[in-house]
Write an enzyme that holds these catalytic residues in place. Structure first.
Site, PDB file in Angstrom:
ATOM      1  N   GLU A 290      40.365  33.640  44.129  1.00  0.00           N
ATOM      2  CA  GLU A 290      39.197  34.488  44.440  1.00  0.00           C
ATOM      3  C   GLU A 290      39.587  35.978  44.469  1.00  0.00           C
ATOM      4  OE1 GLU A 290      36.231  32.921  44.297  1.00  0.00           O
ATOM      5  OE2 GLU A 290      35.543  34.999  44.251  1.00  0.00           O
TER       6      GLU A 290
HETATM    7  C1  FAD Z   1      44.880  26.020  43.358  1.00  0.00           C
HETATM    8  C2  FAD Z   1      44.088  26.963  42.514  1.00  0.00           C
HETATM    9  C3  FAD Z   1      42.700  26.847  42.464  1.00  0.00           C
HETATM   10  C4  FAD Z   1      41.958  27.706  41.658  1.00  0.00           C
HETATM   11  N1  FAD Z   1      40.598  27.518  41.532  1.00  0.00           N
HETATM   12  C5  FAD Z   1      39.913  28.232  40.600  1.00  0.00           C
HETATM   13  C6  FAD Z   1      38.558  27.920  40.281  1.00  0.00           C
HETATM   14  O1  FAD Z   1      37.963  27.022  40.888  1.00  0.00           O
HETATM   15  N2  FAD Z   1      37.945  28.618  39.301  1.00  0.00           N
HETATM   16  C7  FAD Z   1      38.580  29.603  38.608  1.00  0.00           C
HETATM   17  O2  FAD Z   1      37.976  30.184  37.718  1.00  0.00           O
HETATM   18  N3  FAD Z   1      39.873  29.929  38.879  1.00  0.00           N
HETATM   19  C8  FAD Z   1      40.547  29.265  39.850  1.00  0.00           C
HETATM   20  N4  FAD Z   1      41.863  29.564  40.118  1.00  0.00           N
HETATM   21  C9  FAD Z   1      42.498  30.662  39.401  1.00  0.00           C
HETATM   22  C10 FAD Z   1      42.780  31.870  40.300  1.00  0.00           C
HETATM   23  O3  FAD Z   1      41.579  32.509  40.627  1.00  0.00           O
HETATM   24  C11 FAD Z   1      43.782  32.763  39.558  1.00  0.00           C
HETATM   25  O4  FAD Z   1      45.032  32.111  39.624  1.00  0.00           O
HETATM   26  C12 FAD Z   1      43.859  34.147  40.142  1.00  0.00           C
HETATM   27  O5  FAD Z   1      42.683  34.850  39.872  1.00  0.00           O
HETATM   28  C13 FAD Z   1      45.040  34.951  39.602  1.00  0.00           C
HETATM   29  O6  FAD Z   1      45.105  34.901  38.201  1.00  0.00           O
HETATM   30  P1  FAD Z   1      46.482  34.506  37.490  1.00  0.00           P
HETATM   31  O7  FAD Z   1      46.945  33.237  38.105  1.00  0.00           O
HETATM   32  O8  FAD Z   1      46.278  34.526  36.046  1.00  0.00           O
HETATM   33  O9  FAD Z   1      47.491  35.619  37.926  1.00  0.00           O
HETATM   34  P2  FAD Z   1      47.669  37.047  37.202  1.00  0.00           P
HETATM   35  O10 FAD Z   1      46.335  37.656  36.974  1.00  0.00           O
HETATM   36  O11 FAD Z   1      48.569  36.876  36.020  1.00  0.00           O
HETATM   37  O12 FAD Z   1      48.414  37.882  38.320  1.00  0.00           O
HETATM   38  C14 FAD Z   1      49.840  37.858  38.495  1.00  0.00           C
HETATM   39  C15 FAD Z   1      50.200  38.989  39.466  1.00  0.00           C
HETATM   40  O13 FAD Z   1      49.824  40.246  38.886  1.00  0.00           O
HETATM   41  C16 FAD Z   1      48.945  40.948  39.754  1.00  0.00           C
HETATM   42  N5  FAD Z   1      47.930  41.638  38.963  1.00  0.00           N
HETATM   43  C17 FAD Z   1      47.204  41.147  37.946  1.00  0.00           C
HETATM   44  N6  FAD Z   1      46.366  42.092  37.479  1.00  0.00           N
HETATM   45  C18 FAD Z   1      46.547  43.190  38.232  1.00  0.00           C
HETATM   46  C19 FAD Z   1      46.015  44.504  38.239  1.00  0.00           C
HETATM   47  N7  FAD Z   1      45.067  44.881  37.379  1.00  0.00           N
HETATM   48  N8  FAD Z   1      46.516  45.389  39.123  1.00  0.00           N
HETATM   49  C20 FAD Z   1      47.457  45.041  40.029  1.00  0.00           C
HETATM   50  N9  FAD Z   1      47.990  43.812  40.064  1.00  0.00           N
HETATM   51  C21 FAD Z   1      47.550  42.899  39.192  1.00  0.00           C
HETATM   52  C22 FAD Z   1      48.321  39.885  40.661  1.00  0.00           C
HETATM   53  O14 FAD Z   1      47.893  40.439  41.912  1.00  0.00           O
HETATM   54  C23 FAD Z   1      49.464  38.902  40.799  1.00  0.00           C
HETATM   55  O15 FAD Z   1      50.318  39.309  41.832  1.00  0.00           O
HETATM   56  C24 FAD Z   1      42.616  28.732  40.938  1.00  0.00           C
HETATM   57  C25 FAD Z   1      44.009  28.861  41.017  1.00  0.00           C
HETATM   58  C26 FAD Z   1      44.740  27.990  41.774  1.00  0.00           C
HETATM   59  C27 FAD Z   1      46.235  28.106  41.787  1.00  0.00           C
END
Ligand code: FAD
Length: 602
Positions: free
Chosen positions: A443
């Site tokens: 989220e």
């Molecule tokens: C158990 C679980 C349940 C989930 N449920 C859902 C769901 O129901 N529906 C859904 O759509 N998604 C879901 N997600 C996905 C979740 O919302 C994402 O994992 C989350 O938004 C982060 O995206 P990412 O994993 O690609 O990390 P990334 O976006 O790759 O981030 C990696 C790191 O980089 C940082 N970062 C990224 N972009 C920026 C920026 N612009 N500026 C500064 N820092 C940044 C982040 O803070 C983080 O520390 C779920 C994930 C998990 C693990």
């Protein structure tokens, strides 16, 4: 591990003293309710989750949900189906939605209290309910009459669950990078193709249908978030008479093996694998999907902040009980030859008080935030609505970011209170910590929340929204002064913290404008700094209210006195953390980029 005991006294204290239930019940939207009725319903809900949902927490962790690759089906742990059916029969999911949609017509803050209870009882179970509420919120605001009739009502009853499909392998925090495609069909529906990852409850056996809300791009959509549309893609298509029809072309390909919330299936979803695409129904207008998502984002982020609180509360209950049962060491003053219960040891007391103070602070923040949502939505006076809308904007990243960071800290402290047993799975305590860890990630990661706070919320009304919040905090001073010695430390530390935060906000505004990297580099420590202050303000308000009750002779004096103790402990032990964070917020970005990642590799 202790049985879950719903903390109704704490919840009612916040509802009565930090939010104003009576005033909410005077709003036209809630005029059929009164505070006693609401508390009665809450008590019934608490009994239900403690008896039916909480006992499944451990089995959920041990068994987890299981995917069958042959059929694509997902089996939830033993007992989940029956518990979910009982949840639906009782109508709990619909409580905070308008009666026009067959909901209970209760304020959001009451729905939030119920979310706290179910999330403490069994977070992995609660994810299905919370996501469904998020999807309802979105559809209610932006779906058509026909979509309301076909999908919404069955979701409000809980018969059908909802999901949010945003994430794709290349589109995590950057939702604008979504590639899932939508093309129009001749009959006004759409065909959806693509892969979504990490979709919570994307597939399961709790409900007969699953209503996926899917972000996708129509052809010629502008790049980034401006080109995203939102579609309803049901697992089973729905016939005109409301009965379930054909299976739609959406499959769960696999589920993740996770650190926590193991019973909540985290699914890779494939849309349109078998043919021309899964049948989807456009919500509202094309390319407006992100705008629609934003309307439910504040609620969803608040719900996740609440998960931090809920897990902290559950872990605290376990730690408090264990500390009163485990004998070890000798507390100062204990006669030679005797051992003490660890709850008598000063360092264990410190940990327990820290947990309690953080829980009370976060509960105060998220419930205030939820009440502001109610007032922003339902108050007849436009100025009041506007002021509360601004408060929602300011508090939401704090509820989410600070609430979940504190949830992780509190559940970690619970492990520490247990000592070695805390590291042993059978004690049940590691589960709370493992379950809590995701809350800082999904989220919108807490890094994204921090950027939202400094990048979007500080500049609101040219800094006026933050200035108003700080002024309201300063305005407590006269009352705190009148409380004398009782709250002297609260007054002293709140004034000092306010000074530091005010100066830091000025620094961020000036240097962030000069180079945005200054503000972004300090965003995360600033979110914690501000969260500490917000918690300090609301605990001070709680202590003043408790003192007034003590003076009036209403309520349990021991309980009320504890509110003063918690506020004093927070002020003396946690609030001064604000000053230590100033250097981190104002350090600027130079050293972050002074050397390349290679030089840091060791
Ligand atoms: C158990 C679980 C349940 C989930 N449920 C859902 C769901 O129901 N529906 C859904 O759509 N998604 C879901 N997600 C996905 C979740 O919302 C994402 O994992 C989350 O938004 C982060 O995206 P990412 O994993 O690609 O990390 P990334 O976006 O790759 O981030 C990696 C790191 O980089 C940082 N970062 C990224 N972009 C920026 C920026 N612009 N500026 C500064 N820092 C940044 C982040 O803070 C983080 O520390 C779920 C994930 C998990 C693990």
């Amino acid at each position: 591990m202790a049985d879950y005991r719903p903390p109704l006294r704490d919840i009612e204290f916040v509802l009565d003293h930090l939010t104003d239930l009576d005033a909410l019940c005077e709003l036209p939207a809630f005029s059929s309710l009164d505070a006693d009725t609401i508390k009665g319903v809450l008590a019934e809900n608490a009994r239900f989750v403690a008896e039916v949902i909480a006992p499944l927490n451990r089995v959920g962790d041990v068994e987890g949900s299981v995917h069958d690759p042959a059929t694509g089906s997902v089996r939830t742990p033993e007992g989940f189906i029956e518990a979910y059916h009982r949840y639906v029969e009782a109508g709990w999911g619909g409580v905070p939605f308008p009666e026009a949609y067959d909901g209970g017509g209760f304020p959001w803050v009451v729905g939030l209290a119920m979310q706290e209870l179910i999330s403490s009882a069994n977070m992995a179970f609660s994810v299905a309910a919370l996501l469904t509420q998020g999807a309802i919120d979105m559809l209610m605001h932006h779906g058509s009459e026909e979509q309301h009739e076909t999908f919404l009502k069955r979701m409000v009853t809980g018969e059908w669950t909802g999901t949010m499909n945003l994430t794709e392998p290349q589109a995590g925090s950057d939702v604008g990078a979504v590639r899932t495609k939508a093309v129009p069909a001749d009959d006004g529906t759409w065909r959806i193709t693509g892969t979504k990852i990490f979709i919570s409850y994307g597939e399961h056996d709790l409900s007969e249908n699953i209503v996926h809300l899917v972000l996708a791009r129509v052809s010629d959509a502008p790049p980034g978030t401006k080109g995203i549309s939102c579609f309803i893609v049901p697992k089973f298509l729905v016939e005109d008479d409301g009965s379930l029809g054909e299976r739609n072309d959406v499959q769960c390909v696999s589920i993740e093996h996770k650190m926590g919330i193991k019973a909540s299936p985290t699914c890779t979803m494939s849309y349109g694998e078998k043919g021309e695409g899964a049948v989807g129904y456009l919500i509202g207008e094309p390319n407006q999907g992100m705008r629609y998502m934003f309307t439910m984002m504040n609620n969803a982020r608040l719900s996740v902040g609440l998960e931090g609180l809920a897990l902290g509360e559950r872990a605290y209950q376990d730690a408090l009980q264990y500390a009163q049962e485990r004998q070890q060491g000798r507390a100062p003053g204990t006669p030679a030859g005797e051992t003490s219960f660890i709850v008598e040891l000063p360092d264990v007391r410190r940990m327990l008080m820290t947990m309690k103070a953080l829980i009370d602070a976060v509960r105060a923040i998220v419930y205030t935030n939820a009440e502001a949502i109610d007032l922003a939505t339902h108050h007849p006076d436009e100025d009041v609505r506007q002021r509360n809308e601004e408060l929602v904007e300011l508090l939401t990243p704090v509820s989410k970011g600070f609430g979940t960071d504190m949830g992780i800290e509190v559940t970690s402290l619970a492990i520490q209170v247990y000592g070695g047993m805390g590291y042993i799975e059978e004690s049940g305590v590691p589960q709370h910590f493992r379950d809590a860890r995701i809350t800082a990630i999904y989220e919108g990661t807490n890094g994204i929340q921090a950027m939202d706070l400094v990048g979007r919320k500080l500049p609101l009304r040219a800094g006026g929204v933050m200035a108003d919040f700080l002024a309201a905090t300063a305005a407590l001073d006269a009352e705190l002064a009148a409380a004398g010695d009782d709250l002297a430390v609260v007054r002293e530390q709140l004034t000092a913290a306010l000074g530091t935060v005010t100066e830091t906000v000025a620094w961020l505004t000036e240097h962030g404008l000069a180079d945005v990297r200054n503000a972004l580099a300090g965003a995360t420590p600033f979110l914690r700094m501000f969260g500490l202050l917000v918690g300090g303000r609301y605990l001070a308000e709680a202590a003043l209210a408790a003192r007034a009750d003590l003076a009036a002779g209403t309520g349990d004096p021991e309980y009320l006195d504890a509110r003063l103790v918690v506020a004093r402990f927070y002020a003396a032990n946690l609030l001064p953390g604000v000053h230590g964070l100033r250097s981190a917020v104002t350090a600027g970005f130079d050293d972050l980029y002074a050397v390349g990642p290679g030089a840091l590799a060791g």
